[in-house]
Design an enzyme around this catalytic site. Structure first.
Site, PDB file in Angstrom:
ATOM      1  N   CYS A 119      -0.756   4.413  10.841  1.00  0.00           N
ATOM      2  CA  CYS A 119      -0.525   5.741  11.431  1.00  0.00           C
ATOM      3  C   CYS A 119      -1.708   6.092  12.329  1.00  0.00           C
ATOM      4  CB  CYS A 119      -0.308   6.801  10.348  1.00  0.00           C
ATOM      5  SG  CYS A 119      -1.671   6.984   9.183  1.00  0.00           S
ATOM      6  N   GLY A 136       4.587   7.128  -1.386  1.00  0.00           N
ATOM      7  CA  GLY A 136       5.921   6.607  -1.655  1.00  0.00           C
ATOM      8  C   GLY A 136       6.951   6.782  -0.556  1.00  0.00           C
ATOM      9  N   GLY A 137       6.567   7.369   0.564  1.00  0.00           N
ATOM     10  CA  GLY A 137       7.543   7.635   1.614  1.00  0.00           C
ATOM     11  C   GLY A 137       8.239   6.396   2.126  1.00  0.00           C
ATOM     12  N   LYS A 138       7.471   5.343   2.409  1.00  0.00           N
ATOM     13  CA  LYS A 138       8.088   4.129   2.936  1.00  0.00           C
ATOM     14  C   LYS A 138       8.831   3.368   1.844  1.00  0.00           C
ATOM     15  CE  LYS A 138       5.221   3.648   7.034  1.00  0.00           C
ATOM     16  NZ  LYS A 138       4.449   4.902   6.877  1.00  0.00           N
ATOM     17  N   CYS A 172       0.878  -1.188   0.000  1.00  0.00           N
ATOM     18  CA  CYS A 172       0.000   0.000   0.000  1.00  0.00           C
ATOM     19  C   CYS A 172       0.903   1.223   0.000  1.00  0.00           C
ATOM     20  CB  CYS A 172      -0.909  -0.009   1.218  1.00  0.00           C
ATOM     21  SG  CYS A 172      -1.743  -1.597   1.523  1.00  0.00           S
TER      22      CYS A 172
END
Length: 470
Positions: free
Chosen positions: A230, A113-115, A109
């Site tokens: 989160c 795109g941060g992770k 998921c």
């Protein structure tokens, strides 16, 4: 900030006497943080960013004292860094500690795109990342994020979790940053506060279990699952983590943390997990747990050294025999296999070329490897992904260095005039970093920056929006 009464009631049993400190912190300002791209930060190193301090659980994370206008920083668009919330960078620490050999990894998921950015900076060299996003528009945002980083060992897809059941035991590592009620984003997103309800929490918890159940067959025996949200409630966190261990067959895995980080332990003794609360850590709300899939009773689906089987084994692989026209575009062409898909030319990492092709056959692919460009009649139009790639051979095209105002104009996709530049395709650079291609026709240059990526904001800020010192 006015929080829903039911939300306050739900956190009091979790935090007890710390509840008021937590609510006060949740009402305050969010910190500003970013992650430098290790593949591009060589030319403008971390020490040149100021004023800043390190994110303690990340090798490449930085806190900034104030939020600049990132939109108008050319190096942001060039992939030098990604604006990322600090707590989420903890994924980098987990992967760096637990994954020591090249791995096939799925970020299920993944948008925006941060992770994925964290994974790419932490996975050992020689790994493959499949970044997936269910929502089509968000999948393209994910592809943009990853393209700017310049990595070649990536495939971006737009699929449901159950679609990956066609690839049993393919992945060594799966990250499920699950859709959640978003309590951890309250101080960054007022809409998240307005949309919160206990009913939504319960719906998210059920949805997460469905996603986890669907993706479980694709994780290889002994492989690692990183499950994160989160949000703060135990229904979406500890209870679902315990459900994974009990129902799917897994054991919890620990990582080391430093007391000075302020990371809290799981609120359920049955679960090994890590929690980020805003009154204890400099970052937003996060829950992370790591589980290892049981090995007993499982069979490896490896076929011929690859863990996927081509849909049509008799169909020849679409690789180019003559790559001479494109090999000079890359620094290390021997590390890639070249592929033609319609009019587009791609370079795929040798060790994963067949895997990528097979995934591309069965999934909805948004981007893969390095898109080198497109054939149009006798012309070859270089791709913006090539310009962003850390594999780009800068001697393949003439280079034209632009100043700040010219760089922003280019990123707005405006026509620009290049004095004394040769005709044909050129690489525009800013501070030595490629921004993209233009085709200089003499009196002006045709701007080849992707239209959907262009800066749409209004006037330039009075002060140059640059986080790197001159």
């Amino acid at each position: 900030m006015n929080f829903p009464p039911d939300f306050i009631s739900s956190v009091r049993p979790l935090l007890g006497s710390e509840t008021e400190l937590f609510l006060s912190a949740l009402s305050g300002d969010a910190s500003v943080s970013l992650r430098l791209n290790p593949s591009k930060a060589v030319r403008n190193p971390m020490e040149s960013v100021f004023p800043s301090k390190r994110v303690p659980w990340s090798q490449w994370g930085l806190y900034l004292e104030e939020r600049p206008a990132f939109t108008f920083d050319p190096l942001f668009h060039a992939g030098y860094y990604y604006v990322q919330e600090a707590s989420s960078m903890f994924v980098e620490h987990v992967v760096r500690e637990l994954v020591t050999e090249p791995a096939v990894c799925l970020d299920l998921c993944a948008a925006p795109g941060g992770k994925s950015v964290s994974l790419l900076s932490a996975l050992p060299e020689g790994s493959l990342l499949v970044g997936n996003e269910l929502v089509r528009q968000r999948a393209h945002v994910l592809s943009e994020t990853i393209s700017k980083l310049g990595y070649a060992n990536v495939l971006v897809t737009n699929n449901m979790a159950k679609d990956f059941s066609a690839f049993p035991h393919l992945f060594d590592l799966v990250l499920v940053d699950a859709p959640c009620s978003g309590e951890g984003m309250f101080r960054k997103d007022e809409i998240a506060v307005e949309e919160w309800s206990m009913q939504n929490v319960e719906m998210c918890a059920v949805r997460q279990r469905d996603i986890l159940n669907d993706i479980w067959p694709a994780l290889k025996p002994g492989g690692l699952l990183i499950f994160s949200t989160c949000t703060y409630n135990t229904l979406e966190n500890e209870e679902n983590a315990f459900w994974i261990a009990r129902e799917l067959g897994a054991e919890f895995v620990s990582v080391t943390t430093d007391k000075g980080w302020g990371v809290s332990s799981s609120l359920d003794k049955r679960v090994k997990g890590y929690r980020f609360f805003p009154h204890k850590t400099q970052g937003e709300g996060l829950f992370v747990t790591i589980l290892r899939k049981a090995e007993a009773g499982a069979e490896d689906a490896t076929v011929g050294g690859q863990r996927v089987r081509s849909k049509n084994k008799k169909k020849p692989l679409p690789f180019m025999k003559d790559r001479s026209a494109y090999a000079n575009l890359l620094l290390h062409p021997d590390s890639f296999i070249f592929m033609e898909d319609g009019n587009r030319i791609f370079a795929l990492p040798v060790e994963y070329s067949e895997v990528i092709v097979t995934l591309n056959e069965r999934l909805k692919t948004v981007s893969m490897g390095i898109e080198l460009g497109e054939k149009k009649g006798k012309d070859f139009i270089p791709s913006h992904m090539l310009a962003m790639s850390r594999e780009l051979n800068l001697s393949a095209y003439p280079i034209y260095e632009v100043v700040y105002e010219e760089a922003v104009s280019y990123l707005r996709r405006e026509s620009i005039i290049l004095a004394d530049a040769p005709k044909g395709y050129l690489i525009l650079t800013y501070k030595g970093e490629p921004l993209g291609f233009v085709k200089n026709i003499g009196n002006r240059a045709n701007n080849l920056y992707p239209n959907e990526w262009r800066i749409r904001s209004g006037h330039l800020p009075e002060k140059k929006a640059e986080i790197f010192t001159p």
